[in-house]
Design an enzyme around this catalytic site. Sequence first.
Site, PDB file in Angstrom:
ATOM      1  N   TYR A 140       0.948  -1.214   0.047  1.00  0.00           N
ATOM      2  CA  TYR A 140       0.177  -0.100   0.110  1.00  0.00           C
ATOM      3  C   TYR A 140       0.918   1.381   0.058  1.00  0.00           C
ATOM      4  O   TYR A 140       2.023   1.101   0.100  1.00  0.00           O
ATOM      5  CB  TYR A 140      -0.885  -0.014   1.187  1.00  0.00           C
ATOM      6  N   GLU A 141       0.309   2.364  -0.285  1.00  0.00           N
ATOM      7  CA  GLU A 141       0.906   3.679  -0.231  1.00  0.00           C
ATOM      8  C   GLU A 141       1.995   3.862  -1.624  1.00  0.00           C
ATOM      9  O   GLU A 141       2.824   4.269  -1.412  1.00  0.00           O
ATOM     10  CB  GLU A 141       1.487   4.084   1.013  1.00  0.00           C
TER      11      GLU A 141
END
Length: 616
Positions: free
Chosen positions: A441-442
């Site tokens: 994620y990110e």
Amino acid sequence: MADYLVDLRDVRFLLYEYLGVERLCGYEKYREFSKEVFDMVLDQALKLAKEVIAPINDVSDRVGARFEKGKVSFPKEFHAAYQKYCEGGWLGVSVDPEWGGQGLPKTVSLATSEFFSGACCAFVMTPGLTHGAGHLFETFASEELKAIYVEKMYSGQWAGTMCLTEPQAGSAVGDVKTVAVREGDHYKITGTKIFISSGDHDLTENIIHPVLARTPDAPPGIKGISLFLVPKFRVNPDGSLGEFNDVHCGNIEEKMGIHGSSTCTLNFGDEGNCIGYLVGEENKGIVYMFQMMNEARIGVGLQGLALGAAAHQQALAYARERIQGVDIRVMKDPNAPRVPIIEHPDVRRMLLFGKAVTEAVRGLLMKTVFKADLAEVTTDDAEREKCNGYLELLTPVCKAYASDMGFEVSINSIQVLGGYGYCREYPVEQYARDAKIMSIYEGTNGIQALDLVGRKLAMKGGTLYMNFLGDLNKFIESHKSDPKLGKYVSAFAEGKTLLEEASNIFMTKSLTGDMLYPVSHATPYLRMFAEVVCSWVLLEQAVIAQKRLDQILQEKGAGDEAQQKKVIAENDEARFYAGKISSMRFYVTQILPDVKAKLDSIKSEDRTVLEEGTLF
Ligand SMILES: Cc1cc2nc3c(=O)[nH]c(=O)nc-3n(C[C@H](O)[C@H](O)[C@H](O)COP(=O)(O)OP(=O)(O)OC[C@H]3O[C@@H](n4cnc5c(N)ncnc54)[C@H](O)[C@@H]3O)c2cc1C
């Protein structure tokens, strides 16, 4: 369940002896603080992490977030912990006092975040996202919106999220389809976001979503995205909660780890009654969102560090206690005394990997965030620009390397514990499962590598990269003749030259129109970059540690090797500094040589990855 263990001595070393964070107190912004205050903050944070947050890590994993009758709930133990976390002002450690925060430097806040994330990383996601969303609105929203929302978010009364991802728009965030249609002073929002962390839960009375959406006449792609503030419950003019704003949670994901974090599908405007407020100007949403994304990238790197560090501490404690086998030099003697596994060379190798990597990554993150602190306070324009350049250049490296290493160190720690490492009785298997998401994620780590190679190296005509190289060269010049550390500095200088060679190959390829070749090697290149910068960070620390160690040995009158060994064995401080030098030696001799193999691969001109027909 084993106690949560933290290397506070290393955190203090980095803050005070390596970075000299207390020099920030010489600037107006931090003049009310001192080293004593920072120490008190660290002690209080660690107390909360150990006594309140770490005890919920198990329930976070076993019970996790639940979805029933359209509503999300967190384990009941989260509620008391969240209240204590907010009452202590931990959500706003680095928030401006104007908005009710403590106003501490980001570097100190980062240290406290390691304690909290290592204690229960899933729990800390809600306050972490709330802080990021609050800061996004503080920076870009109108005065009216700020007055209503920001302070309540920073205090933790209302939570925040980050709503980018849609089924067709994961890495390709420019493909979001959520629609925002203007209606007087607000917009009607319709669309579905997926994978939204803390998208719904029962910790707070309201949840405020920063949502990326496009207006009907927006240009296609990234330049047509706007940012909206969308509350779960509308807010009346007097600040009280109004009607439900038609933001429904459709489901939550069943995941490999971070079970205590709700990963939600959010449907905005199913009943045509969801309103949002424009933040800033139309079509500039992605520019604003980059502030939150960049902060979150450092935050995700920090999560990786926290879990890797916690796993390493468990492995170290276990290896000191677990008795198994005999010293290999007396293996034929059936009566030889049984030894703790920390005495076996292969276990020592695994533990030194965990120690060296953890200290390197902690140093890298702290050094990077300290640049952000310096950029905010300095009155020297050139220094500000250089600090900001560091932050830009190193953010993808921090995110990708720290998250990859958090997972690798956790896996490595499972191996140290042997069969028990694989069992739930010890927390290391949970650390590994929780850590895996951080490379995804990110912005996946593949996307981070593209950011480094495709944007950051060439940014501002290459000055970010050149400034960075200039600092490495200065360090090499100053320390290459060091009688004790010189040979490690030379090995580092060689690694740095190999990195330059790889960068030059990429530049030449790009200039001749072959951008696919660098792109296909971006991930190994980021790893090379990280290994060079981590060697530097550990060498800088070793220079300080060597000085301090020599001082102690001199004070104790330890002249010969035997006396020095005795002092190091008996004196905690001498042992700590000797340990710092060992971390550097291990990293530079056992990990840094990897850059040579990576460069060989980059120089190979092999295009298997790019050719048609190589995958079936
Ligand atoms: C537990 C969890 C929590 C999350 N929390 C949030 C949240 O709070 N808010 C939010 O908005 N999102 C959140 N996400 C979404 C997350 O950011 C995305 O999963 C991530 O950005 C990747 O998108 P994707 O899953 O669609 O994978 P894809 O984009 O389909 O990527 C799949 C693979 O292809 C690679 N890839 C894709 N495009 C390219 C390219 N152009 N070049 C090279 N490689 C490429 C990727 O690196 C990856 O390896 C969360 C996800 C999870 C699982």
